[in-house]
Write an enzyme that holds these catalytic residues in place. Structure first.
Site, PDB file in Angstrom:
ATOM      1  N   ASP A 128      13.971  39.384  71.799  1.00 34.00           N
ATOM      2  CA  ASP A 128      13.814  37.981  71.408  1.00 34.00           C
ATOM      3  C   ASP A 128      15.174  37.399  71.031  1.00 34.00           C
ATOM      4  OD1 ASP A 128      12.482  35.629  70.970  1.00 34.00           O
ATOM      5  OD2 ASP A 128      11.440  36.278  69.164  1.00 34.00           O
TER       6      ASP A 128
ATOM      7  N   ARG B  78      19.340  28.165  79.048  1.00 37.65           N
ATOM      8  CA  ARG B  78      18.514  29.287  78.590  1.00 37.65           C
ATOM      9  C   ARG B  78      18.621  30.507  79.516  1.00 37.65           C
ATOM     10  NH1 ARG B  78      14.753  28.775  74.853  1.00 37.65           N
ATOM     11  NH2 ARG B  78      13.456  30.355  75.836  1.00 37.65           N
TER      12      ARG B  78
ATOM     13  N   ASN C  15       4.288  34.151  78.394  1.00 39.09           N
ATOM     14  CA  ASN C  15       5.517  33.526  78.904  1.00 39.09           C
ATOM     15  C   ASN C  15       5.294  32.660  80.145  1.00 39.09           C
ATOM     16  OD1 ASN C  15       7.527  36.402  77.966  1.00 39.09           O
ATOM     17  ND2 ASN C  15       7.188  34.512  76.846  1.00 39.09           N
TER      18      ASN C  15
ATOM     19  N   ARG D  74       6.371  39.953  63.605  1.00 39.87           N
ATOM     20  CA  ARG D  74       5.343  39.444  64.519  1.00 39.87           C
ATOM     21  C   ARG D  74       5.334  40.377  65.718  1.00 39.87           C
ATOM     22  NH1 ARG D  74       5.743  34.840  67.827  1.00 39.87           N
ATOM     23  NH2 ARG D  74       7.687  34.342  66.798  1.00 39.87           N
TER      24      ARG D  74
HETATM   25  C1  FPP Z   1      12.822  36.295  74.863  1.00 39.77           C
HETATM   26  O1  FPP Z   1      13.819  35.380  74.475  1.00 39.77           O
HETATM   27  C2  FPP Z   1      13.097  36.821  76.195  1.00 39.77           C
HETATM   28  C3  FPP Z   1      12.266  36.703  77.261  1.00 39.77           C
HETATM   29  C4  FPP Z   1      10.944  36.080  77.184  1.00 39.77           C
HETATM   30  C5  FPP Z   1      12.633  37.177  78.613  1.00 39.77           C
HETATM   31  C6  FPP Z   1      13.465  38.411  78.635  1.00 39.77           C
HETATM   32  C7  FPP Z   1      13.784  38.685  80.042  1.00 39.77           C
HETATM   33  C8  FPP Z   1      14.898  39.248  80.468  1.00 39.77           C
HETATM   34  C9  FPP Z   1      15.974  39.733  79.586  1.00 39.77           C
HETATM   35  C10 FPP Z   1      15.046  39.399  81.951  1.00 39.77           C
HETATM   36  C11 FPP Z   1      14.167  40.530  82.461  1.00 39.77           C
HETATM   37  C12 FPP Z   1      14.963  41.536  83.114  1.00 39.77           C
HETATM   38  C13 FPP Z   1      14.979  42.846  82.846  1.00 39.77           C
HETATM   39  C14 FPP Z   1      15.953  43.668  83.536  1.00 39.77           C
HETATM   40  C15 FPP Z   1      14.055  43.508  81.900  1.00 39.77           C
HETATM   41  P1  FPP Z   1      13.419  33.887  74.184  1.00 39.77           P
HETATM   42  O2  FPP Z   1      13.646  33.118  75.421  1.00 39.77           O
HETATM   43  O3  FPP Z   1      12.029  33.819  73.646  1.00 39.77           O
HETATM   44  O4  FPP Z   1      14.444  33.505  73.080  1.00 39.77           O
HETATM   45  P2  FPP Z   1      14.293  32.350  71.984  1.00 39.77           P
HETATM   46  O5  FPP Z   1      13.174  32.773  71.060  1.00 39.77           O
HETATM   47  O6  FPP Z   1      15.617  32.371  71.301  1.00 39.77           O
HETATM   48  O7  FPP Z   1      14.017  31.084  72.717  1.00 39.77           O
END
Ligand code: FPP
Length: 242
Positions: free
Chosen positions: A14, A27, A62, A192
């Site tokens: 996260d 983002r 998501n 959480r």
């Molecule tokens: C959460 O950060 C992250 C995600 C929902 C996506 C994570 C996906 C990757 C890192 C790419 C997948 C690839 C691999 C190799 C596993 P957020 O966007 O919720 O962050 P925020 O809470 O700060 O908005």
């Protein structure tokens, strides 16, 4: 407690979006940096006795994000496999996909299953990637499967449940980490779970850190392992030494 062959660490990645905002970037650049952080960490698993690394990369929830962000995450995932799969396999990594495969884009499913097939005989770090995953959905799929297979109610035991989840029975996480959480305040800290491995984590030590995922390094991992100290857990048993 006797330590298994190695630790199982699960991570709820996260903070990619907030990292990007802090840097004045889009983002998706935060997600790209998140992939780099993950790559860095995978390589350090053996020296930190992490046998299994499970990462929550894409939750069913998501799908609610903008289509451009969702598409971008799938592209990053595919690029990750195209660019790094061979090297990771050479390093002994075994891939396992968890989540509802039926809801994944065809290309993502094909590439993930190819990674699983090509690494199936590896005995190094098990990299479990949760895509289109939600722990309640996982239970619903398990129940549906039991009903479809006419499983007798008598056979539905705790052991049955454990061995019919997406994960391998007997390899539940020792530690679950959630990055990007608010700083602890007034002696309290937030947690959480976001439906990440809910049944598998009933005995896990859950640790939250304010570090945003793209900034998470092996130093953070080592500190958390030392802090969570899974070797001192009692599983409901009696403490024999103070
Ligand atoms: C959460 O950060 C992250 C995600 C929902 C996506 C994570 C996906 C990757 C890192 C790419 C997948 C690839 C691999 C190799 C596993 P957020 O966007 O919720 O962050 P925020 O809470 O700060 O908005």
């Amino acid at each position: 407690m006797e330590i298994k062959k190695g630790l199982h660490v699960g991570i709820i990645l996260d903070g990619n979006g907030r990292w990007a905002t802090q840097q004045g970037k889009e983002r998706l650049e935060g997600h790209a940096e998140g992939v780099r952080a993950l790559l860095g960490l995978i390589k350090t698993c053996p020296e930190n006795r992490v046998q299994t690394l499970s990462v929550f990369a894409f939750a069913i929830a998501n799908w609610k994000r903008d289509k451009s962000e969702v598409d971008g995450i799938w592209i990053l995932f595919l690029q990750f496999l195209t660019t790094h799969l061979k090297g990771l396999i050479d390093d002994g990594v075994r891939f396992k996909l968890i989540g509802d495969r039926s809801g994944l884009p065809d290309a993502v499913l094909a590439a993930s299953e190819d990674a699983e097939r090509r690494s199936v005989s590896n005995s190094g770090t098990l990299l479990q990637i949760a895509l289109n995953y939600d722990g309640v959905d996982e239970v619903a799929r398990m129940v549906k499967n039991a009903l479809q297979n006419d499983i007798s109610p008598d056979d539905v035991t705790a052991q049955y449940v454990q061995s019919h989840l997406d994960t391998e029975a007997g390899n539940e996480p020792d530690i679950i980490i959630r990055t990007g959480m608010p700083e602890a305040s007034g002696g309290m800290s937030q947690w959480r779970g976001s439906a990440f491995l809910p049944l598998q984590s009933v005995q896990s030590v859950c640790v939250s850190t304010e570090v945003l995922w793209p900034n998470f390094t092996v130093d953070h991992l080592q500190k958390i392992i030392a802090y969570a100290d899974p070797s001192s857990r009692l599983f409901g048993g009696q403490r024999t030494k103070v």
